[in-house]
Design an enzyme around this catalytic site. Structure first.
Site, PDB file in Angstrom:
ATOM      1  N   ASN A 299       0.832  -1.212   0.000  1.00 55.46           N
ATOM      2  CA  ASN A 299       0.000   0.000   0.000  1.00 55.46           C
ATOM      3  C   ASN A 299       0.863   1.257   0.000  1.00 55.46           C
ATOM      4  OD1 ASN A 299       0.681  -0.824   2.661  1.00 55.46           O
ATOM      5  ND2 ASN A 299      -0.951   0.404   3.542  1.00 55.46           N
TER       6      ASN A 299
ATOM      7  N   GLU B 231       0.508   5.272   0.494  1.00 61.35           N
ATOM      8  CA  GLU B 231      -0.398   6.321   0.970  1.00 61.35           C
ATOM      9  C   GLU B 231       0.020   7.701   0.482  1.00 61.35           C
ATOM     10  OE1 GLU B 231      -0.810   5.682   5.212  1.00 61.35           O
ATOM     11  OE2 GLU B 231      -2.040   3.892   4.827  1.00 61.35           O
TER      12      GLU B 231
ATOM     13  N   CYS C 188      -4.160   0.766  -2.446  1.00 67.00           N
ATOM     14  CA  CYS C 188      -4.018  -0.486  -1.693  1.00 67.00           C
ATOM     15  C   CYS C 188      -2.915  -1.365  -2.292  1.00 67.00           C
ATOM     16  CB  CYS C 188      -5.317  -1.272  -1.717  1.00 67.00           C
ATOM     17  SG  CYS C 188      -6.666  -0.521  -0.802  1.00 67.00           S
TER      18      CYS C 188
ATOM     19  N   GLU D  80      -3.009  -4.505  -3.026  1.00 65.20           N
ATOM     20  CA  GLU D  80      -3.488  -5.391  -4.087  1.00 65.20           C
ATOM     21  C   GLU D  80      -3.470  -4.677  -5.433  1.00 65.20           C
ATOM     22  OE1 GLU D  80      -4.813  -4.734  -1.179  1.00 65.20           O
ATOM     23  OE2 GLU D  80      -6.056  -6.351  -0.398  1.00 65.20           O
TER      24      GLU D  80
ATOM     25  N   CYS E 296     -10.175  -5.142   0.387  1.00 64.40           N
ATOM     26  CA  CYS E 296     -11.324  -4.225   0.419  1.00 64.40           C
ATOM     27  C   CYS E 296     -12.186  -4.430  -0.829  1.00 64.40           C
ATOM     28  CB  CYS E 296     -10.855  -2.780   0.521  1.00 64.40           C
ATOM     29  SG  CYS E 296     -10.252  -2.097  -1.031  1.00 64.40           S
TER      30      CYS E 296
ATOM     31  N   CYS F 288     -10.665  -3.439  -4.242  1.00 65.44           N
ATOM     32  CA  CYS F 288      -9.624  -4.393  -4.661  1.00 65.44           C
ATOM     33  C   CYS F 288     -10.245  -5.704  -5.136  1.00 65.44           C
ATOM     34  CB  CYS F 288      -8.630  -4.631  -3.536  1.00 65.44           C
ATOM     35  SG  CYS F 288      -7.558  -3.193  -3.280  1.00 65.44           S
TER      36      CYS F 288
HETATM   37  N1  THU Z   1      -5.331  -1.329   2.483  1.00 69.04           N
HETATM   38  C1  THU Z   1      -4.799  -2.175   1.550  1.00 69.04           C
HETATM   39  O1  THU Z   1      -3.649  -2.018   1.134  1.00 69.04           O
HETATM   40  N2  THU Z   1      -5.566  -3.190   1.100  1.00 69.04           N
HETATM   41  C2  THU Z   1      -6.847  -3.427   1.485  1.00 69.04           C
HETATM   42  O2  THU Z   1      -7.497  -4.301   0.928  1.00 69.04           O
HETATM   43  C3  THU Z   1      -7.422  -2.662   2.588  1.00 69.04           C
HETATM   44  C4  THU Z   1      -6.672  -1.460   3.011  1.00 69.04           C
HETATM   45  C5  THU Z   1      -4.512  -0.214   2.949  1.00 69.04           C
HETATM   46  C6  THU Z   1      -5.002   1.135   2.504  1.00 69.04           C
HETATM   47  C7  THU Z   1      -4.404   2.036   3.564  1.00 69.04           C
HETATM   48  O3  THU Z   1      -3.071   2.364   3.182  1.00 69.04           O
HETATM   49  C8  THU Z   1      -4.328   1.157   4.802  1.00 69.04           C
HETATM   50  O4  THU Z   1      -4.500  -0.178   4.349  1.00 69.04           O
HETATM   51  C9  THU Z   1      -5.405   1.464   5.840  1.00 69.04           C
HETATM   52  O5  THU Z   1      -6.666   1.455   5.278  1.00 69.04           O
END
Ligand code: THU
Length: 150
Positions: free
Chosen positions: A55, A57, A66, A68, A99, A102
């Site tokens: 991920n 940010e 994310c 994925e 999520c 994704c």
């Molecule tokens: N996140 C992911 O990388 N994948 C997911 O399927 C759910 C959330 C990340 C996004 C963000 O950087 C952190 O987790 C908190 O939500």
């Protein structure tokens, strides 16, 4: 009935163990200074390459990508559109699942909807395996727009 470590005849034990260790390792690629929630993802492609992601940010929080989708975009732009498996990991004791957005993006590259998704906890001592069809039932995909994907 479990048939092999991956619980999938298309994935050897060796491939599963590599996928698992890469999924755990790929958390180190995470750029998550805001949530401090690291997520790693590794894709095993149809042709047996491993593509890693994490991920990423942003100070504008909504721009976060994310793990994925990072891995999927890397795979697709490297010419790998067919996947054999996808694995994710977080630093949680329990297994966390992809999520909703994704799930939809994973589904795009899951021809038969049986793509296995492995969800590992922080040290890999726990895993949940579900197919993308189980994670996103009655999904909308390329075939619904008349695309032939295989
Ligand atoms: N996140 C992911 O990388 N994948 C997911 O399927 C759910 C959330 C990340 C996004 C963000 O950087 C952190 O987790 C908190 O939500």
């Amino acid at each position: 009935m479990t048939i092999n470590l991956a619980d999938d005849p298309r994935i050897s034990d060796e491939q599963y163990l590599t996928l698992k260790s890469k999924a755990l390792e790929s958390r180190n690629l995470s750029y998550s200074p805001y949530s401090k929630f690291r997520v790693g993802c590794t894709i095993l492609t149809e042709t047996d390459e491993y593509i890693v992601g994490a991920n990423i940010e942003n100070a504008s929080y909504g721009a976060a990508i994310c793990a994925e989708r990072t891995a999927i975009v890397k795979a697709a732009t490297s010419g790998f559109m067919k996947f054999k498996a996808l694995a994710v990991s977080t630093d949680l004791e329990t297994c966390a699942s992809p999520c909703g957005i994704c799930r939809q993006v994973i589904r795009e590259f899951s021809n038969d909807k049986q793509l296995p998704v492995y969800m590992f906890n922080k040290d890999g001592s726990k895993v949940i395996k579900m197919t993308i069809d189980e994670l996103l039932p009655l999904s909308f995909g390329p075939e619904d727009l008349g695309m032939v994907t295989n």
